[in-house]
Each structure stands twice: as C-alpha cells, then as structure tokens.
Enzyme design. Structure first.
Site, PDB file in Angstrom:
ATOM      1  N   SER A 107      70.876  31.275  53.353  1.00 21.98           N
ATOM      2  CA  SER A 107      71.385  30.581  52.168  1.00 21.98           C
ATOM      3  C   SER A 107      70.360  29.638  51.562  1.00 21.98           C
ATOM      4  O   SER A 107      69.291  30.049  51.140  1.00 21.98           O
ATOM      5  CB  SER A 107      72.686  29.854  52.499  1.00 21.98           C
ATOM      6  OG  SER A 107      73.292  29.349  51.340  1.00 21.98           O
ATOM      7  N   HIS A 108      70.667  28.356  51.549  1.00 24.07           N
ATOM      8  CA  HIS A 108      69.827  27.353  50.890  1.00 24.07           C
ATOM      9  C   HIS A 108      68.735  26.815  51.806  1.00 24.07           C
ATOM     10  O   HIS A 108      67.959  25.949  51.389  1.00 24.07           O
ATOM     11  CB  HIS A 108      70.709  26.192  50.428  1.00 24.07           C
ATOM     12  CG  HIS A 108      71.531  25.606  51.546  1.00 24.07           C
ATOM     13  ND1 HIS A 108      72.612  26.271  52.077  1.00 24.07           N
ATOM     14  CD2 HIS A 108      71.413  24.464  52.246  1.00 24.07           C
ATOM     15  CE1 HIS A 108      73.125  25.535  53.060  1.00 24.07           C
ATOM     16  NE2 HIS A 108      72.413  24.441  53.184  1.00 24.07           N
ATOM     17  N   ASP A 117      70.604  28.903  44.525  1.00 26.84           N
ATOM     18  CA  ASP A 117      69.925  28.718  45.806  1.00 26.84           C
ATOM     19  C   ASP A 117      69.372  30.026  46.349  1.00 26.84           C
ATOM     20  O   ASP A 117      69.294  31.027  45.638  1.00 26.84           O
ATOM     21  CB  ASP A 117      70.886  28.077  46.806  1.00 26.84           C
ATOM     22  CG  ASP A 117      72.013  29.020  47.221  1.00 26.84           C
ATOM     23  OD1 ASP A 117      72.409  29.838  46.384  1.00 26.84           O
ATOM     24  OD2 ASP A 117      72.486  28.921  48.374  1.00 26.84           O
ATOM     25  N   ASP A 177      70.352  32.482  48.365  1.00 23.73           N
ATOM     26  CA  ASP A 177      71.099  33.737  48.312  1.00 23.73           C
ATOM     27  C   ASP A 177      72.023  33.835  47.108  1.00 23.73           C
ATOM     28  O   ASP A 177      72.800  34.776  47.002  1.00 23.73           O
ATOM     29  CB  ASP A 177      71.887  33.944  49.601  1.00 23.73           C
ATOM     30  CG  ASP A 177      73.020  32.937  49.779  1.00 23.73           C
ATOM     31  OD1 ASP A 177      72.897  31.806  49.273  1.00 23.73           O
ATOM     32  OD2 ASP A 177      74.021  33.268  50.434  1.00 23.73           O
ATOM     33  N   ASP A 182      74.556  31.835  45.968  1.00 24.98           N
ATOM     34  CA  ASP A 182      75.969  31.463  45.961  1.00 24.98           C
ATOM     35  C   ASP A 182      76.217  30.004  45.565  1.00 24.98           C
ATOM     36  O   ASP A 182      77.378  29.608  45.384  1.00 24.98           O
ATOM     37  CB  ASP A 182      76.631  31.778  47.311  1.00 24.98           C
ATOM     38  CG  ASP A 182      76.042  31.002  48.480  1.00 24.98           C
ATOM     39  OD1 ASP A 182      75.103  30.216  48.283  1.00 24.98           O
ATOM     40  OD2 ASP A 182      76.545  31.193  49.612  1.00 24.98           O
ATOM     41  N   ARG A 183      75.172  29.224  45.409  1.00 27.48           N
ATOM     42  CA  ARG A 183      75.360  27.828  44.996  1.00 27.48           C
ATOM     43  C   ARG A 183      74.815  27.615  43.585  1.00 27.48           C
ATOM     44  O   ARG A 183      74.084  28.441  43.045  1.00 27.48           O
ATOM     45  CB  ARG A 183      74.656  26.883  45.972  1.00 27.48           C
ATOM     46  CG  ARG A 183      75.212  26.970  47.378  1.00 27.48           C
ATOM     47  CD  ARG A 183      74.634  25.898  48.274  1.00 27.48           C
ATOM     48  NE  ARG A 183      75.175  26.008  49.624  1.00 27.48           N
ATOM     49  CZ  ARG A 183      75.259  25.008  50.487  1.00 27.48           C
ATOM     50  NH1 ARG A 183      74.821  23.806  50.143  1.00 27.48           N
ATOM     51  NH2 ARG A 183      75.759  25.188  51.683  1.00 27.48           N
ATOM     52  N   LYS A 204      81.389  32.145  47.132  1.00 27.04           N
ATOM     53  CA  LYS A 204      81.007  31.296  46.015  1.00 27.04           C
ATOM     54  C   LYS A 204      79.918  32.005  45.220  1.00 27.04           C
ATOM     55  O   LYS A 204      79.241  32.883  45.737  1.00 27.04           O
ATOM     56  CB  LYS A 204      80.555  29.923  46.501  1.00 27.04           C
ATOM     57  CG  LYS A 204      79.581  29.905  47.669  1.00 27.04           C
ATOM     58  CD  LYS A 204      79.419  28.483  48.180  1.00 27.04           C
ATOM     59  CE  LYS A 204      78.534  28.397  49.414  1.00 27.04           C
ATOM     60  NZ  LYS A 204      79.209  28.771  50.651  1.00 27.04           N
TER      61      LYS A 204
END
Length: 542
Positions: A112-113, A276, A278, A280-281, A375
C-alpha cells in the site's frame, strides 16, 4: 510437472488488516513467499478450475512473486488466472476485476502506502469473491496454516510472458494477461458525469494529480488526460517504479509536500490530488485549501447525489471509529444510518454486501463506495471533480458552506513511528488499565464523560471485534483515541486521533493546531507518551 517441495514454517506470517507486509529481504528468504501463498490456498475450499485475479502495485519484487504465484496457482488447481499486464493492478481495479469476472478471489501484491525498493517493503493480500479483503476468519485460518505448513506445490515451468495481452497455458491452467486500466476506467465513466467534468476543464479549470511514482499513473493518464481532456502533464510522477522514484507513496502532507506547496503557491491550480502506492488512498487539496480525509468523506456524502451513479441517494454511511464524526452529521441530516466500525476496510464489506451502506471512509485517506469492495483513490478524486463541475464553486467555498451547515470537526492524527513493540504494548496496557477510573475526572482537555476500549459487533454476522482502540470522550464532544497500527513492517506505530467539534455558530476558522492544543496536552497527561516512547513529539501529523 508439479513439484511438492518440503518446507518448514516461519513464525512471523500473521496477516494484518491488509495482508502480510514485511521488508523485501524477509520475502526474499527461501520458501518465504511460497509458504504464505500455499497457506492461502490451503485455507480455501472448492477453487479447483476457478478464476484467480493476480497483480500488484509494481513495487520491487512484484514481478518475481507474480511468477511464483502463477506457477503455484497452476499446481494447486486453479483453472484460470487473470493478471494485469506488466503485473500491474491497482487495489480498487483488482477488486473490480474480481467482481466483474466472477473470480473466486485474488492475490494483490502490495504494501500500500509503505515505501518500496530493495531495502523497503513488500506485501501479499488475499481478497475474496466479493472483491474485498479476506475477513478475519479467513486470515486466522491462513495464519494457523503458516504455523504448520510442511510443503508447497509449484509447477516446474519457465517464466510466463506477462507483458503481452492475450491467453496462454501454464500446465493445464489458462493465464490471461489483461489491460489493467480499461475496465476500471469504464466503471468510473459510468458513475460520474464525464461530460460535465470535461466542460469544466475546457472552460479553464486546472488540476494537478500526483501519482507519486506508483500504480495510479496509467489510470490517471487514461482518465484525467485522455478521457477528461486535462492537458498533458496534469498527471505527475506517472510511471510506476519499483522504488516509487524514491517517494514514500503515502498521500499526506509530509510525503506529498511537493503537491501541497504547489497548491499553496500564488499561481496554484484550482484542484490538487494524490494517491498512494496501490491506488486506494487519496489526498484532496483545493487552491490554498487542504481538506482532511474526515471532512472529505462528509462532503462527498453530502453531495454524492450530484453524480449520476448516486443520484438516487445513499443507503447509509460507514466510517471507521477513529474517523471524525463529521459524516455522522451528514447522515443525520439525510435521515440515513451511520455505522461506526473498527479500522480496516474489510469491516465495511458486510455492510456494502447487505446494501446497508453506500459510501465508506477512513481517516487514513481511504474513501470508497459500493462500486467495489476496497477504498478507491481515483474514485474519490472523480467524485470531487463531479461536485465541482456541478456546483461551480472552489474547494474552499464548498468547505466553508459545509461547516456553516454542519459545524466543524477540528481533527488531526499524530503518529509516533518506529516504537519498540514492548514499549508500545506497555503504553497501551497502562492506558487500558486507567480507562475505568477516568470518567468524571478532568484534565487539559476538559471533563471526561466516558472512556472505553472500542468493541464492534457486526450487524450482519454478529461477529465481535474487541480492543479496537482506547477512547477518551469529553463532555463537550471532543475525544482522543489511542490505537496501535498494523500496517508497518518494523516496530510499532502509535496513532493518536484528536477531535474537537465546534457547532455552526462557533469559531469555524481557527488553525487546527490551535483548536486541538488542549487535547494534545491531555493525551500526554493521560498516557505519558514521552515517558513510554522516549519521543518528545509525533513523527508525522496529518
């Protein structure tokens, strides 16, 4: 030829809220990735001949683990794997692909982030057939299997070409390399009024989107520049890189400072956003106007009816417990339910599947809806653009009008990163030991009305999640929440969520730090943060 290779368990493969995340060097240990992937497969039933979705955010080790996962899927009996070209799939696009292809599930390779690179982070997450993260009963089964695994199955074969669209065979399993962007972009075009957004951009509206060297670059180019007509260069840092171009791909005011500075400049664009690692943010910044994730959720929910995909209204709003109560007031005015869940997108899945909620959000810059079960950063940006195209106001004007209507929730998150785990656990244990005695006492934040450790009972399956965050609630509606994060790969991160509500007739224009200063002091008084951690202040404030 299918090989059955002996292995021994690793004792550190317990999935967190978003799968298994470790340093690259940990995943590079012999059998480490194979053990975890086999443990996932061993925890599932009746997937023989079914479809698996596979892809990731392009970070270091992504392509290598995709080859391993393909050969293991073939050896374990999957009938087909859909893999994003080049190994690329954003997390929301993977969720959509699982749902649209009626897949059994999917492996998403991402941390992710978290930063990427040879010395940084990697991750593997399993998503179930609804497109959402595996529920706790599945992740618990995976963890249990990692502790007893003694072999894994893998097909002895050469590397699969994942850069050319089309279908090939790997043993008896079909491998279909798909366009990672087109289906997702079509989904977005069906939800939002692209014509209105195109017209706004043609009229001179300017925007800047920072992909942070991560997965959303190809998606943003296709959607913002090609389909919506924004000028070339609108999307910055658009090429996904194994180390994200040395960016820390977390869209907050520390790691997206270049975007923040651009949006605070005299000649700032009208609208700025980032996503971010991947995808999703999201980060939303208007010209000279930063929007907190909690406020963004509330504004999106209040105005969602302006987008075609949500014109019939919302069934409900869900937010994670640490997220501010701004969305609660929107739900109350709309006359729809508000659900407060633990942190972790998987807790929204049951509500979305049951048709009880339409829009969900977390204070950690995650917002989404029932279009997927993750998300979705670009989705949030597009809904903002749709709202701006209809209202023809600036972000600052929209925020001001929102606060006048609903009041303002001054809000910040203080992260204390890299704490020794024993010290972080000791802090939380000591704090939990005080909770029962806090109601009725006073500190710098005011008089404590209630203090507890948040427990959630899922309204669909009645499952209970305990110890989800220590809450101190004050008589004036303010609160301080303490929680240990599960998204890091080294040490522990203590997150402190600080919130103060001011009604619509109160002072709505204070600086956030000024408004929250008494509560920040109260957090130190109650938990002795510096005493336990040795840190005089947070690593990051968002």
């Amino acid at each position: 030829m299918i090989q059955r290779l002996s292995t021994t368990p690793f004792n550190d493969q317990k999935p967190g809220t978003s799968g298994l995340r470790k340093k690259v060097r940990v995943f590079q240990q012999p059998h480490y990735a194979e053990n975890f992937i086999q443990s996932v497969f061993d925890s599932l039933e009746a997937f023989e001949g079914k479809t698996l979705v596979l892809g990731g955010d392009g970070r270091f080790l992504n392509r290598e683990v995709i080859q391993i996962a393909l050969k293991m899927a073939a050896a374990n009996g999957f009938g087909r794997v859909l893999v994003g070209r080049g190994g690329i799939l954003s997390t929301p696009a993977a969720s959509h692909l699982i749902r649209s292809s009626d897949a059994f599930g999917g492996l998403i390779l991402s941390a992710s982030h978290n930063p990427g690179g040879a010395d940084e982070d990697f991750g593997i997450k399993y998503n179930v057939s609804n497109g959402g993260p595996a529920p706790e009963k599945v992740t618990e089964a995976i963890h249990a299997r990692t502790l007893t695994i003694d072999h894994y199955r893998i097909l002895e074969a050469g590397e699969v070409d994942i850069d050319t669209l089309g279908t090939s065979l790997l043993g008896e399993m079909a491998v279909e390399v798909v366009d990672p962007v087109a289906g997702y972009a079509d989904l977005m075009e069906g939800l939002f009024d692209f014509g209105a957004i195109r017209a706004m951009i043609a009229d001179g509206f300017t925007l800047s989107f920072d992909s942070m060297g991560a997965v959303t670059g190809p998606y943003a180019i296709e959607i913002f520049e090609k389909r919506l007509g924004a000028p070339a260069g609108t999307v910055r840092n658009a090429i996904p890189l194994p180390d994200f171009g040395h960016h820390h791909p977390d869209p907050n005011l520390v790691h997206a400072k270049e975007l923040y500075d651009r949006m605070m400049a005299e000649d700032a664009p009208d609208f700025g956003a980032a996503s971010d690692g991947d995808g999703d943010r999201n980060l939303i910044i208007g010209r000279h106007s930063y929007v907190t994730p909690s406020d963004s959720l509330a504004v999106l929910a209040a105005n969602a009816h302006l987008a075609p995909g949500y014109a019939l209204g919302l069934k409900g709003i869900a937010r994670s417990m640490p997220t501010s109560g701004a969305a609660d007031r929107v739900a109350e005015k709309l006359g729809i339910p508000l659900y407060e869940t633990p942190t972790g997108w998987k807790f929204f899945g049951n509500l979305l599947d049951a048709g009880m909620a339409t829009i969900c959000g977390e204070e950690s810059a995650g917002t989404g809806s029932d279009h997927v079960r993750e998300k979705d950063g670009i989705w949030a940006v597009l809904l903002w653009l749709n709202i701006l195209a209809v209202r023809r106001q600036s972000v600052a004007q929209i925020m001001t009008e929102h606060w006048v209507s609903y009041g303002r929730n001054y809000y910040a998150r203080h992260d204390y990163e890299g704490i020794a785990k024993d010290k972080a656990d000791a802090l939380m244990e000591a704090l939990r030991g005080k909770l029962a005695s806090l109601p009725g006492t006073s500190n710098s934040g005011g008089k404590v009305e209630k203090a507890d450790d948040f427990t959630y009972t899922d309204p669909i399956d009645q499952s209970v999640s305990r110890n989800q965050g220590a809450r101190i609630l004050f008589e004036d509606g303010s609160r301080v929440v303490f929680r240990l994060s599960g998204t890091g790969t080294e040490g522990a991160t203590l997150r402190i969520y600080i919130e103060r509500y001011v009604g619509s007739s109160g002072e709505l224009g204070m600086a956030t730090a000024e408004a929250l200063a008494p509560l920040v002091k109260a957090a130190q008084e109650v938990a002795d943060i510096s005493g336990f951690t040795g840190m005089e202040g947070p690593s990051v404030i968002t």
